[in-house]
Write a protein that holds these residues in place. Sequence first.
Motif, PDB file in Angstrom:
ATOM      1  N   VAL A   1       0.721  -0.908  -6.205  1.00 18.04           N
ATOM      2  CA  VAL A   1       0.585  -0.034  -5.048  1.00 18.04           C
ATOM      3  C   VAL A   1      -0.883   0.359  -4.895  1.00 18.04           C
ATOM      4  CG1 VAL A   1       1.327   2.092  -3.926  1.00 18.04           C
ATOM      5  CG2 VAL A   1       2.904   0.877  -5.446  1.00 18.04           C
ATOM      6  N   THR A   2      -1.471   0.035  -3.748  1.00 18.57           N
ATOM      7  CA  THR A   2      -2.845   0.420  -3.449  1.00 18.57           C
ATOM      8  C   THR A   2      -2.842   1.651  -2.547  1.00 18.57           C
ATOM      9  OG1 THR A   2      -2.936  -1.067  -1.532  1.00 18.57           O
ATOM     10  CG2 THR A   2      -3.666  -1.958  -3.642  1.00 18.57           C
TER      11      THR A   2
ATOM     12  N   ASN B   1       0.847  -1.185   0.000  1.00 16.73           N
ATOM     13  CA  ASN B   1       0.000   0.000   0.000  1.00 16.73           C
ATOM     14  C   ASN B   1       0.889   1.243   0.000  1.00 16.73           C
ATOM     15  OD1 ASN B   1       0.779   0.576   2.716  1.00 16.73           O
ATOM     16  ND2 ASN B   1      -0.905  -0.695   3.504  1.00 16.73           N
ATOM     17  N   LEU B   2       0.270   2.414  -0.045  1.00 18.52           N
ATOM     18  CA  LEU B   2       1.048   3.646  -0.205  1.00 18.52           C
ATOM     19  C   LEU B   2       2.002   3.868   0.968  1.00 18.52           C
ATOM     20  CD1 LEU B   2       1.316   6.027  -2.221  1.00 18.52           C
ATOM     21  CD2 LEU B   2      -0.249   7.302  -0.739  1.00 18.52           C
ATOM     22  N   GLU B   3       1.536   3.576   2.182  1.00 15.40           N
ATOM     23  CA  GLU B   3       2.398   3.741   3.354  1.00 15.40           C
ATOM     24  C   GLU B   3       3.585   2.783   3.287  1.00 15.40           C
ATOM     25  OE1 GLU B   3       2.280   3.399   8.252  1.00 15.40           O
ATOM     26  OE2 GLU B   3       0.508   2.859   7.066  1.00 15.40           O
ATOM     27  N   GLU B   4       3.319   1.532   2.932  1.00 10.14           N
ATOM     28  CA  GLU B   4       4.392   0.539   2.834  1.00 10.14           C
ATOM     29  C   GLU B   4       5.395   0.897   1.745  1.00 10.14           C
ATOM     30  OE1 GLU B   4       1.548  -3.162   4.363  1.00 10.14           O
ATOM     31  OE2 GLU B   4       1.798  -2.723   2.225  1.00 10.14           O
ATOM     32  N   ALA B   5       4.889   1.432   0.636  1.00 11.25           N
ATOM     33  CA  ALA B   5       5.779   1.864  -0.442  1.00 11.25           C
ATOM     34  C   ALA B   5       6.728   2.950   0.051  1.00 11.25           C
ATOM     35  CB  ALA B   5       4.970   2.366  -1.630  1.00 11.25           C
TER      36      ALA B   5
ATOM     37  N   GLY C   1      -5.952  -6.117   1.888  1.00 11.68           N
ATOM     38  CA  GLY C   1      -4.812  -6.216   0.991  1.00 11.68           C
ATOM     39  C   GLY C   1      -4.547  -7.639   0.548  1.00 11.68           C
ATOM     40  N   ASP C   2      -4.773  -8.590   1.453  1.00 11.96           N
ATOM     41  CA  ASP C   2      -4.589  -9.997   1.105  1.00 11.96           C
ATOM     42  C   ASP C   2      -5.609 -10.426   0.053  1.00 11.96           C
ATOM     43  OD1 ASP C   2      -2.809  -9.809   3.210  1.00 11.96           O
ATOM     44  OD2 ASP C   2      -4.191 -10.709   4.652  1.00 11.96           O
ATOM     45  N   THR C   3      -6.844  -9.941   0.215  1.00  9.68           N
ATOM     46  CA  THR C   3      -7.885 -10.266  -0.756  1.00  9.68           C
ATOM     47  C   THR C   3      -7.546  -9.703  -2.130  1.00  9.68           C
ATOM     48  OG1 THR C   3      -9.599 -10.336   0.954  1.00  9.68           O
ATOM     49  CG2 THR C   3     -10.341  -9.964  -1.304  1.00  9.68           C
ATOM     50  N   PHE C   4      -7.074  -8.450  -2.156  1.00  8.67           N
ATOM     51  CA  PHE C   4      -6.677  -7.822  -3.426  1.00  8.67           C
ATOM     52  C   PHE C   4      -5.589  -8.646  -4.108  1.00  8.67           C
ATOM     53  CE2 PHE C   4      -3.565  -5.182  -5.632  1.00  8.67           C
ATOM     54  CZ  PHE C   4      -4.349  -4.602  -6.613  1.00  8.67           C
ATOM     55  N   MET C   5      -4.555  -9.009  -3.360  1.00  5.84           N
ATOM     56  CA  MET C   5      -3.432  -9.739  -3.929  1.00  5.84           C
ATOM     57  C   MET C   5      -3.869 -11.089  -4.479  1.00  5.84           C
ATOM     58  SD  MET C   5       0.121 -10.711  -1.990  1.00  5.84           S
ATOM     59  CE  MET C   5       1.316 -11.862  -2.680  1.00  5.84           C
ATOM     60  N   ALA C   6      -4.669 -11.817  -3.691  1.00  8.31           N
ATOM     61  CA  ALA C   6      -5.112 -13.144  -4.129  1.00  8.31           C
ATOM     62  C   ALA C   6      -5.991 -13.055  -5.363  1.00  8.31           C
ATOM     63  CB  ALA C   6      -5.861 -13.839  -2.997  1.00  8.31           C
TER      64      ALA C   6
END
Length: 299
Positions: free
Chosen positions: A229-230, A197-201, A261-266
């Motif tokens: 990047v979400t 996500n944006l913070e992690e980036a 985020g896990d749902t998005f990735m999967a």
Amino acid sequence: MTRVPHPDILCIGSVLWDVIGRAPLHMRQGSDVPGRITRLPGGVALNIAMTLARFGMRPALLSAVGRDPEGCELVQACEGLGLMTGHLYRSEDLPTDRYMAVEGANGLIAAIADAHSLETSGDKILRPLLDGTLGSEAAPYPGPIALDGNLTVGLLDEISRHRAFARADLRVAPASPGKADRLLPFLGTGRATLYVNLEEAGLLAGRQFDSSPQAAQHLVERGAARVLVTDGGNATSDADPDSFYTQTPPEVLVTRVTGAGDTFMAAHIAAEARGLTRAQALSEALGAAAIYVSGGHEA
């Protein structure tokens, strides 16, 4: 002899119990409000695997799960969800990991991830990829692998360079903003697709970003083979050195955030596994994440 089916994808990382407290009110530090507390199978790798199974894939879990009653119950729950658990490292002396979070109407208030057993187990969880069961250095596993940042920095660094992963389609998520810098070994290796996500980036890059396009472009320039990047309800970006895609997720009423985020990735992995284009896969993943945060399918 019964033939064991081959997995469509390996999910490596945290497999644990999620204990989530949710309240329909805005909360702040020290709030004491009524709500609901649930215990569900969770962990980044498991959340991804469960969503992949809903999309018709056969995921196999590689993680550490204790032989305590909680671990036995968790393995049984995973098998009931259609997940392959035969490659799990089952520890005799380590407890099953747990994650605890509190969410209010204003989002995640606080969370603690207790993944000490996974971290202590180290490379024991990777044995099936090294001993010939699923692959080896001489015959690397050739399929997709979803990997989460709950592994130690040393183990993630080893995976980023290890010959046993040379042919894998690595898809990597940091697990939480606090573990974003654990993905640093994958910048420049040319091996992995990163989901942040944006913070992690920003934490991964050591700077702040105003938008997902800005963050995605910067991480690719830093050496990422590919990055998604979400940014919550704002635009999500998918970039590699040769292409760039940006889409805005559907507008929904957000009722939960843990596991989104896990749902998005999967959903994104499953969409690409079915042969969808980059733009189509991004759209489908954003739609699945929107359904999830609005109270639909559990991750």
